[in-house]
Design a protein around this motif. Structure first.
Motif, PDB file in Angstrom:
ATOM      1  N   LEU A 173       0.791  -1.320   0.005  1.00  0.00           N
ATOM      2  CA  LEU A 173       0.039   0.069   0.092  1.00  0.00           C
ATOM      3  C   LEU A 173       0.917   1.318  -0.070  1.00  0.00           C
ATOM      4  O   LEU A 173       1.582   1.376   0.742  1.00  0.00           O
ATOM      5  N   LEU A 174       0.592   2.102  -1.067  1.00  0.00           N
ATOM      6  CA  LEU A 174       1.365   3.240  -1.262  1.00  0.00           C
ATOM      7  C   LEU A 174       0.421   4.485  -0.781  1.00  0.00           C
ATOM      8  O   LEU A 174      -0.580   4.727  -1.418  1.00  0.00           O
ATOM      9  N   HIS A 175       0.623   5.130   0.335  1.00  0.00           N
ATOM     10  CA  HIS A 175      -0.116   6.288   0.846  1.00  0.00           C
ATOM     11  C   HIS A 175       0.773   7.541   0.591  1.00  0.00           C
ATOM     12  O   HIS A 175       1.944   7.861   1.071  1.00  0.00           O
ATOM     13  N   CYS A 176       0.560   8.573  -0.363  1.00  0.00           N
ATOM     14  CA  CYS A 176       1.100   9.597  -0.800  1.00  0.00           C
ATOM     15  C   CYS A 176       0.644  10.739  -1.297  1.00  0.00           C
ATOM     16  O   CYS A 176      -0.599  10.794  -1.886  1.00  0.00           O
ATOM     17  N   ILE A 177       1.156  11.885  -1.250  1.00  0.00           N
ATOM     18  CA  ILE A 177       0.425  13.227  -1.970  1.00  0.00           C
ATOM     19  C   ILE A 177       0.708  12.901  -3.407  1.00  0.00           C
ATOM     20  O   ILE A 177       1.851  12.800  -3.802  1.00  0.00           O
ATOM     21  N   GLY A 178      -0.015  13.377  -4.086  1.00  0.00           N
ATOM     22  CA  GLY A 178      -0.091  12.988  -5.647  1.00  0.00           C
ATOM     23  C   GLY A 178      -0.333  14.393  -6.369  1.00  0.00           C
ATOM     24  O   GLY A 178      -1.271  15.192  -5.912  1.00  0.00           O
ATOM     25  N   SER A 179       0.183  14.768  -7.533  1.00  0.00           N
ATOM     26  CA  SER A 179       0.092  16.134  -8.129  1.00  0.00           C
ATOM     27  C   SER A 179      -0.941  15.753  -9.631  1.00  0.00           C
ATOM     28  O   SER A 179      -0.897  14.630 -10.070  1.00  0.00           O
ATOM     29  N   ASN A 180      -1.512  16.797  -9.889  1.00  0.00           N
ATOM     30  CA  ASN A 180      -2.357  16.618 -11.009  1.00  0.00           C
ATOM     31  C   ASN A 180      -1.483  16.655 -12.300  1.00  0.00           C
ATOM     32  O   ASN A 180      -2.087  16.107 -13.206  1.00  0.00           O
ATOM     33  N   LYS A 181      -0.338  17.266 -12.019  1.00  0.00           N
ATOM     34  CA  LYS A 181       0.259  17.641 -13.420  1.00  0.00           C
ATOM     35  C   LYS A 181       1.816  16.596 -13.172  1.00  0.00           C
ATOM     36  O   LYS A 181       2.037  16.537 -12.046  1.00  0.00           O
ATOM     37  N   THR A 182       2.460  16.182 -14.102  1.00  0.00           N
ATOM     38  CA  THR A 182       3.440  15.526 -13.882  1.00  0.00           C
ATOM     39  C   THR A 182       4.783  16.728 -14.011  1.00  0.00           C
ATOM     40  O   THR A 182       4.931  17.535 -14.727  1.00  0.00           O
ATOM     41  N   VAL A 183       5.382  16.634 -12.857  1.00  0.00           N
ATOM     42  CA  VAL A 183       6.608  17.864 -12.658  1.00  0.00           C
ATOM     43  C   VAL A 183       7.674  17.031 -12.174  1.00  0.00           C
ATOM     44  O   VAL A 183       7.684  15.822 -11.981  1.00  0.00           O
ATOM     45  N   THR A 184       8.730  17.692 -12.098  1.00  0.00           N
ATOM     46  CA  THR A 184      10.128  17.139 -11.653  1.00  0.00           C
ATOM     47  C   THR A 184      10.706  17.920 -10.553  1.00  0.00           C
ATOM     48  O   THR A 184      11.945  17.493 -10.246  1.00  0.00           O
ATOM     49  N   HIS A 185      10.099  18.588  -9.967  1.00  0.00           N
ATOM     50  CA  HIS A 185      10.612  19.571  -8.939  1.00  0.00           C
ATOM     51  C   HIS A 185       9.393  19.974  -8.006  1.00  0.00           C
ATOM     52  O   HIS A 185       8.186  19.985  -8.518  1.00  0.00           O
ATOM     53  N   THR A 186       9.581  20.675  -6.970  1.00  0.00           N
ATOM     54  CA  THR A 186       8.402  21.099  -5.926  1.00  0.00           C
ATOM     55  C   THR A 186       8.374  22.595  -6.089  1.00  0.00           C
ATOM     56  O   THR A 186       9.033  23.259  -6.880  1.00  0.00           O
ATOM     57  N   ASP A 187       7.305  23.095  -5.298  1.00  0.00           N
ATOM     58  CA  ASP A 187       7.357  24.615  -5.223  1.00  0.00           C
ATOM     59  C   ASP A 187       8.523  25.323  -4.715  1.00  0.00           C
ATOM     60  O   ASP A 187       8.944  24.632  -3.705  1.00  0.00           O
ATOM     61  N   PRO A 188       8.889  26.137  -5.298  1.00  0.00           N
ATOM     62  CA  PRO A 188      10.465  26.777  -4.616  1.00  0.00           C
ATOM     63  C   PRO A 188      10.414  27.170  -3.296  1.00  0.00           C
ATOM     64  O   PRO A 188      11.238  27.043  -2.510  1.00  0.00           O
ATOM     65  N   TRP A 189       9.267  27.609  -2.813  1.00  0.00           N
ATOM     66  CA  TRP A 189       9.132  28.098  -1.333  1.00  0.00           C
ATOM     67  C   TRP A 189       9.320  26.952  -0.554  1.00  0.00           C
ATOM     68  O   TRP A 189      10.074  26.552   0.516  1.00  0.00           O
ATOM     69  N   MET A 190       8.635  25.788  -0.895  1.00  0.00           N
ATOM     70  CA  MET A 190       8.409  24.587  -0.230  1.00  0.00           C
ATOM     71  C   MET A 190       9.813  23.995  -0.126  1.00  0.00           C
ATOM     72  O   MET A 190      10.425  23.460   0.739  1.00  0.00           O
ATOM     73  N   HIS A 191      10.476  24.053  -1.292  1.00  0.00           N
ATOM     74  CA  HIS A 191      11.750  23.372  -1.450  1.00  0.00           C
ATOM     75  C   HIS A 191      12.689  24.098  -0.533  1.00  0.00           C
ATOM     76  O   HIS A 191      13.728  23.526   0.041  1.00  0.00           O
ATOM     77  N   SER A 192      12.775  25.274  -0.417  1.00  0.00           N
ATOM     78  CA  SER A 192      13.754  26.206   0.341  1.00  0.00           C
ATOM     79  C   SER A 192      13.595  26.124   1.665  1.00  0.00           C
ATOM     80  O   SER A 192      14.684  26.178   2.617  1.00  0.00           O
ATOM     81  N   TYR A 193      12.364  25.986   2.150  1.00  0.00           N
ATOM     82  CA  TYR A 193      12.240  26.038   3.562  1.00  0.00           C
ATOM     83  C   TYR A 193      11.458  24.700   4.497  1.00  0.00           C
ATOM     84  O   TYR A 193      11.783  24.710   5.307  1.00  0.00           O
ATOM     85  N   ILE A 194      11.082  23.967   3.695  1.00  0.00           N
ATOM     86  CA  ILE A 194      10.123  22.968   4.237  1.00  0.00           C
ATOM     87  C   ILE A 194      10.727  21.456   3.956  1.00  0.00           C
ATOM     88  O   ILE A 194      11.141  20.904   4.874  1.00  0.00           O
ATOM     89  N   PHE A 195      10.640  21.253   2.697  1.00  0.00           N
ATOM     90  CA  PHE A 195      10.905  19.891   2.268  1.00  0.00           C
ATOM     91  C   PHE A 195      12.033  19.981   1.175  1.00  0.00           C
ATOM     92  O   PHE A 195      11.466  19.964  -0.067  1.00  0.00           O
ATOM     93  N   PRO A 196      13.245  20.053   1.433  1.00  0.00           N
ATOM     94  CA  PRO A 196      14.155  20.144   0.330  1.00  0.00           C
ATOM     95  C   PRO A 196      14.090  19.049  -0.675  1.00  0.00           C
ATOM     96  O   PRO A 196      14.225  17.961  -0.196  1.00  0.00           O
ATOM     97  N   ASN A 197      14.134  19.262  -1.895  1.00  0.00           N
ATOM     98  CA  ASN A 197      13.939  18.469  -3.084  1.00  0.00           C
ATOM     99  C   ASN A 197      13.115  17.544  -2.812  1.00  0.00           C
ATOM    100  O   ASN A 197      13.013  16.100  -3.331  1.00  0.00           O
ATOM    101  N   GLY A 198      12.127  17.773  -2.238  1.00  0.00           N
ATOM    102  CA  GLY A 198      10.780  16.868  -2.183  1.00  0.00           C
ATOM    103  C   GLY A 198      10.028  17.216  -3.493  1.00  0.00           C
ATOM    104  O   GLY A 198      10.230  18.220  -3.951  1.00  0.00           O
ATOM    105  N   MET A 199       9.197  16.255  -4.104  1.00  0.00           N
ATOM    106  CA  MET A 199       8.522  16.290  -5.218  1.00  0.00           C
ATOM    107  C   MET A 199       7.295  15.260  -5.027  1.00  0.00           C
ATOM    108  O   MET A 199       7.529  14.234  -4.507  1.00  0.00           O
TER     109      MET A 199
END
Length: 379
Positions: free
Chosen positions: A260-286
């Motif tokens: 079982l995979l429980h995860c947040i999913g995006s409507n769009k195919t991306v290769t990076h996360t929101d820049p603010w989230m990357h900088s301050y909350i989840f570095p290199n998350g996507m």
């Protein structure tokens, strides 16, 4: 030169005002979701840096809002993130995500610890008694504690857990799911995490149960398990590693096993996360898309069930926000005011993204092609 600077400032202010008006937000307006400007540097930050500037200027105190979650919901619903410019930092992050494996074994260890090792006191204050840091299941639940227990039980039922089975929890956090499964379903659990803070507390909390907590990367697991679960961890795997991840699951899952995979999913195919989230909350998350998960899994696994409970995350995050703000007087000596504003912005922005259905929360059940037993989905 002063004239040119003043002219540019006027243009930036006008542009930002027009964008916000598209979302029904007025600067210094009467509605609780209207934005109150405290410092005119706000306009330059947003105009020049988009979503990164919006978050950073809030952290700096350049603006406030009584109902921050509603403001951000309106911004996302109006797709303003697609209308504001992306700065050089955003572009560099995008290029790096294309060229490098930003979630390598060494790098992901560093990134995970930046967030999950902030302090157990912070997460204890914000989360439920089991310290479940993922979307709750609010169906017929009266509060966060019950909603998280319902989520854990839903996962266990979807996995068809039975006494004597061996369960692997990839990204086990503080061990809440591992402890619940061992206690309520009589299974033996191995939980793996990259956070020393989580591993230490989880090991102490569940030392009286058949639960083993390890500091280990999923890529190094080799033994077999009857069931595998991963809750809120796949967002740290990175698109370059999705095929490897599914290959590992295939190798360590028994022939009649379930995953079982429980995860947040995006409507769009991306290769990076929101820049603010990357900088301050989840570095290199996507966040993965349906396309990315499907492409990675198709060689190895059979999809048995796919449920979206994303709207439940909105309510979960707002409950976390309430608990965090209530506990702040006891936390502020360790975490400064900038951290407080950053954390409030993070929780509100996340809640808004699920409310606007920009993000989803998926629970996906997979089996191996060798498992021919019929699967009955549960809710």
């Amino acid at each position: 030169m002063p004239y040119l600077i003043n002219k540019q400032s006027t243009y930036e202010k006008k542009t930002v005002c027009q964008l916000l008006e598209m979302a029904g937000i007025n600067l210094n307006g009467p509605e609780p979701w209207d934005l109150k400007v405290n410092d005119d540097r706000f306009y330059h930050h947003v105009f020049g840096q988009g979503s990164l500037g919006l978050g950073e200027s809030y952290m700096a105190g350049y603006w406030d809002c009584k109902q921050l979650d509603v403001l951000l919901y309106r911004v996302l619903s109006a797709n303003l993130e697609e209308r504001i410019p992306h700065n050089l930092r955003t572009f560099i992050h995008f290029i790096k995500s294309k060229i490098f494996n930003e979630q390598s074994v060494k790098k992901v260890q560093q990134d995970i610890r930046k967030h999950y090792d902030l302090g157990n006191d912070l997460f204890k204050a914000m989360l439920d008694k089991r310290m479940i840091y993922s979307c709750a299941y609010w169906r017929d639940a009266k509060g966060l504690e019950e909603a998280q227990d319902k989520k854990l039980d839903l996962i266990c039922r979807k996995l068809q857990l039975k006494k004597g089975q061996r369960l692997l929890d990839i990204g086990c956090g503080w061990g809440g799911l591992a402890g619940f499964a061992a206690e309520q379903y009589g299974v033996e659990v191995v939980g793996i995490t990259l956070s020393p803070e989580q591993a230490s507390l989880a090991s102490q909390t569940y030392s009286n149960l058949p639960v083993e907590i390890r500091l280990q990367d999923y890529r190094s697991v080799t033994e077999k398990f009857d069931r595998i679960v991963s809750v809120g961890m796949f967002e740290h795997v990175g698109y370059k590693n999705y095929p490897k991840y599914m290959s590992v699951i295939n190798n360590i899952l028994t022939d009649n096993g379930l995953f079982l995979l429980h995860c947040i999913g995006s409507n769009k195919t991306v290769t990076h996360t929101d820049p603010w989230m990357h900088s301050y909350i989840f570095p290199n998350g996507m966040m993965p898309s349906i396309k990315q998960i499907g492409a990675a899994a198709e060689k190895y696994l059979v999809m048995e069930d796919w449920q979206n409970i994303g709207t439940h995350y909105d309510r979960t995050l707002m409950e976390w926000l309430k608990r965090f703000q209530y506990a702040w007087p006891n936390l502020k000596d360790k975490y400064n005011q900038t951290f407080y504003r950053m954390w409030v912005y993070y929780l509100c922005c996340s809640a808004a993204s699920f409310r606007a259905k920009k993000n989803n929360l998926w629970q996906i059940v997979f089996s191996k092609p060798t498992n021919h037993a019929p699967y009955q989905a549960v809710r």
